[in-house]
Design a protein around this motif. Structure first.
Motif: not given
Length: 306
Positions: A92-93, A253-254, A156-158, A248-249
């Protein structure tokens, strides 16, 4: 002098007596081609029904609140109480951010190319050519681009935002092409009538053209998001294969998604993991059907207005 009578017109000359297309004798080639098309449609539909039935039967015992209330597990002894909540939340994110990024950019690009761009300019023609070519690029290429540029160079990373940007780039050509076709389907008479009443180009586009094009745009947008929802290849390169037991929040977040979670579950040899994977597949199909149903409702609502 004898009067000559005009002979009655033949049935062939009278258009009222001409045989209709359904009354004409079909050629053998046309009949065979029609039967071949129907057979191909039947085979595709049969495979689809078989796959859905297999997933429902296989995961029937796990289609309960545990599926969306519990976190996944890697231990076979606890898989009976496990679910895919983190994958649902991550999906959903990612899809929500993908829609927030690609839909405004795609619709605005379609409006520019269809309503404002001068096709005689070389950069507009180059832009259209690149959009058409990008629609056929494999998804793994976008994953490599996101890994090298967005995750590492930009830094930005994973994270969730990296996955959303990559998926937005993946489905952006689909949104632009579908939106352009929807704008092109609006009759030119609507634009001409608006201009005749003194409206500007932007007023015509915003108040007349866009509302009439919403059904086609919504259909293309939902199809694009449905493709992004089922993508796994680019996310494998972006760190979504990690085992996640939390939701994830934030944008940094991962995360994991349903296609990745299903991929991880299917790799396990235990039957309990296979049942959980089948239930997750059914849940993913339900989400896809919900998105397509929303597109149909939006299309029907705006078609009644116009």
């Amino acid at each position: 002098m004898s009067a000559t009578s005009t002979p009655p017109a033949s049935h062939a000359a009278n258009p009222r007596h001409r045989p209709s297309l359904s009354q004409r004798r079909s050629r053998p080639g046309e009949v065979l081609f029609k039967l071949a098309l129907q057979f191909c449609l039947l085979v595709a539909f049969a495979f689809l029904v078989a796959l859905i039935a297999f997933a429902v039967i296989k995961g029937w015992n796990r289609l309960d609140p545990r599926l969306w209330e519990e976190m996944p597990t890697g231990a076979a002894s606890r898989v009976a109480r496990a679910g895919v909540q983190s994958a649902i939340t991550g999906t959903l994110w990612v899809i929500g951010l993908t829609a927030a990024i690609c839909l405004p950019i795609g619709i605005a690009s379609a409006i520019y190319l269809e309503e404002y761009a001068d096709n005689t300019r070389w950069y507009n023609r180059l832009l259209e050519l690149n959009i058409q070519n990008l629609a056929g690029v494999p998804s793994i290429v976008f994953g490599i681009l996101g890994l090298g540029l967005i995750a590492r160079v930009i830094g930005l990373g994973f994270t969730v935002i990296t996955a959303a940007i990559v998926l937005s780039l993946l489905v952006l050509p689909v949104v632009i092409i579908a939106s352009r076709e929807a704008l092109r389907a609006v009759p030119r008479s609507i634009r001409q009538a608006s201009y005749a009443l003194g409206a500007t180009r932007w007023q015509t586009t915003w108040r007349q053209v866009l509302p009439a094009a919403v059904p086609g745009m919504s259909t293309g947008a939902i199809l694009a998001l449905s493709r992004a929802l089922g993508e796994a290849a680019p996310l494998i390169l972006l760190g979504a294969v990690t085992f996640i037991r939390f939701n994830p929040d934030s944008l940094l977040s991962s995360y994991t998604t349903l296609p990745i979670q299903i991929y991880n579950l299917i790799k396990e040899p235990q039957a309990e993991f296979q049942e959980l994977a089948a239930a997750a597949i059914v849940l993913l199909l339900v989400i896809l059907l919900a998105l397509n149903s929303a597109a149909i409702l939006i299309r029907n609502r705006f078609q009644k207005r116009w």
